[in-house]
Motif scaffolding. Structure first.
Motif, mmCIF file in Angstrom:
data_model
loop_
_atom_site.group_PDB
_atom_site.id
_atom_site.type_symbol
_atom_site.label_atom_id
_atom_site.label_comp_id
_atom_site.label_asym_id
_atom_site.label_seq_id
_atom_site.Cartn_x
_atom_site.Cartn_y
_atom_site.Cartn_z
ATOM 1 N N GLY A 189 -6.177 -5.215 -5.028
ATOM 2 C CA GLY A 189 -6.618 -5.281 -3.639
ATOM 3 C C GLY A 189 -6.161 -4.137 -2.775
ATOM 4 N N LEU A 190 -5.668 -3.064 -3.400
ATOM 5 C CA LEU A 190 -5.219 -1.888 -2.661
ATOM 6 C C LEU A 190 -6.268 -0.789 -2.791
ATOM 7 N N THR A 191 -6.367 0.054 -1.773
ATOM 8 C CA THR A 191 -7.405 1.078 -1.763
ATOM 9 C C THR A 191 -6.803 2.471 -1.730
ATOM 10 N N PHE A 192 -7.159 3.280 -2.731
ATOM 11 C CA PHE A 192 -6.700 4.662 -2.795
ATOM 12 C C PHE A 192 -7.864 5.576 -3.171
ATOM 13 N N ASP A 193 -7.849 6.779 -2.619
ATOM 14 C CA ASP A 193 -8.813 7.807 -2.989
ATOM 15 C C ASP A 193 -8.227 8.556 -4.186
ATOM 16 N N GLU A 194 -8.806 8.355 -5.358
ATOM 17 C CA GLU A 194 -8.238 8.929 -6.574
ATOM 18 C C GLU A 194 -8.179 10.450 -6.514
ATOM 19 N N ASP A 195 -9.196 11.077 -5.952
ATOM 20 C CA ASP A 195 -9.208 12.543 -5.842
ATOM 21 C C ASP A 195 -8.047 13.040 -4.983
ATOM 22 N N GLN A 221 0.845 -1.205 0.000
ATOM 23 C CA GLN A 221 0.000 0.000 0.000
ATOM 24 C C GLN A 221 0.875 1.249 0.000
ATOM 25 N N LEU A 222 1.919 1.237 0.805
ATOM 26 C CA LEU A 222 2.815 2.391 0.905
ATOM 27 C C LEU A 222 3.650 2.556 -0.364
ATOM 28 N N ILE A 223 4.111 1.447 -0.920
ATOM 29 C CA ILE A 223 4.922 1.510 -2.142
ATOM 30 C C ILE A 223 4.104 2.078 -3.298
#
Length: 304
Positions: free
Chosen positions: A230-236, A179-181
């Protein structure tokens, strides 16, 4: 701990130098002048308004070296395979391989040399620059983020943290290091990649309508690929993070831009290429990233 650092550039020197305070460290580099300077006079690091001299062992050839507990890879990603192949003597059955290199997907190569549960991946917030032969500047210190691909059943990461922290680093262990990478990857695959292809400063991207639209497309493709993995990011939020980086560094020059400008090969295969490979694995369409990879390779070497 016996630690081998492959690559005596800025970051390899910073880690190798500091870790040599309380560990048995061998610094490996193909540059004979660098190795001789470190062997004869020590490794000079400018930090905190002073120049400190460290004394790790330094070699160009590791055939006579015994295996290390930890091997840290600090070469450019395109040289990783050759670096590991040429230093197999350092890798024993209990050796851990660690990479803090830019980009993602380095673990695919590391799996060819050690078992999956002996791989450590992460990121570093420390930065530096080479000032001369055996002389670097430690520009800023930060957190060294580390994690493993599998459960740390033998408790190696706490030992690593103890060894690193004792030498002035700040190690943070993560359960989901990917997730961090990928969080760091967003900026590299959008802002950095575009400045390279367009050969412009970082500030140009947010300031030009067409460049910014291209950047947003790359961010969107990255977000879709990360979601499939399977990773979660807020695109905005990621879009705003990249925009602020562009605005706050109007004259910034990314490594991809500098490499293309100076006729060097780039690390695009572990940056934009990492998104392309992940997208292929999960069935996501990433035409923007595919174009970037092909375009960067087409530009490599043209200014030699």
């Amino acid at each position: 701990m016996r630690i081998a650092v492959i690559g005596a550039g800025a970051m390899g020197s910073i880690y190798g130098g500091h870790l040599s305070q309380h560990n048995e460290v061998v610094l490996v580099d193909t540059n004979e002048a660098v190795v001789k300077k470190i062997t004869d006079e020590g490794l000079s690091i400018d930090e905190n308004d002073t120049t400190n001299v460290y004394h790790p062992s330094a070699v160009t050839n590791t055939k006579e070296e015994k295996p290390a507990d930890l091997v840290i890879l600090f070469v450019k990603a395109l040289f990783s395979r050759a670096a590991l192949e040429g230093n197999r003597a350092l890798i024993g059955p209990n050796t851990r391989l660690m990479t803090l290199q830019n980009g993602a997907g380095h673990e695919d190569l590391l799996k060819e040399f050690v078992a999956e549960d002996h791989i450590i991946i992460g990121t570093t917030e420390d930065n530096g620059a080479v000032l001369g032969v055996g002389h670097v500047r430690h520009g800023g210190a930060g957190v060294t983020n580390v994690g493993m691909l599998t459960e740390d059943q033998e408790g190696f990461l706490p030992k690593l943290k103890e060894a690193f922290d004792a030498c002035g680093f700040q190690v943070k262990i993560h359960d989901n290091i990917q997730q961090l990478i990928w969080d760091k990857l967003f900026t590299n695959v959008s802002l950095s990649a575009l400045t390279g292809v367009l050969q412009v400063d970082m500030g140009y991207i947010a300031g030009n309508e067409y460049a910014w639209n291209l950047c947003c497309q790359l961010i969107h493709e990255t977000a879709m690929t990360a979601k499939a993995a399977g990773l979660t990011f807020d695109e905005d939020k990621m879009r705003e993070k990249v925009r602020v980086t562009s605005v706050n560094n109007p004259n910034g020059c990314t490594s991809i831009r500098a490499d293309l400008r100076d006729g060097r090969k780039t690390e695009v295969d572990t940056i934009s290429g990492a998104v392309v490979r992940a997208a292929e694995k999960y069935g996501v369409e990433v035409p923007g990233h595919s174009f970037i990879v092909r375009m960067v390779h087409a530009m490599e070497g043209r200014n030699k």
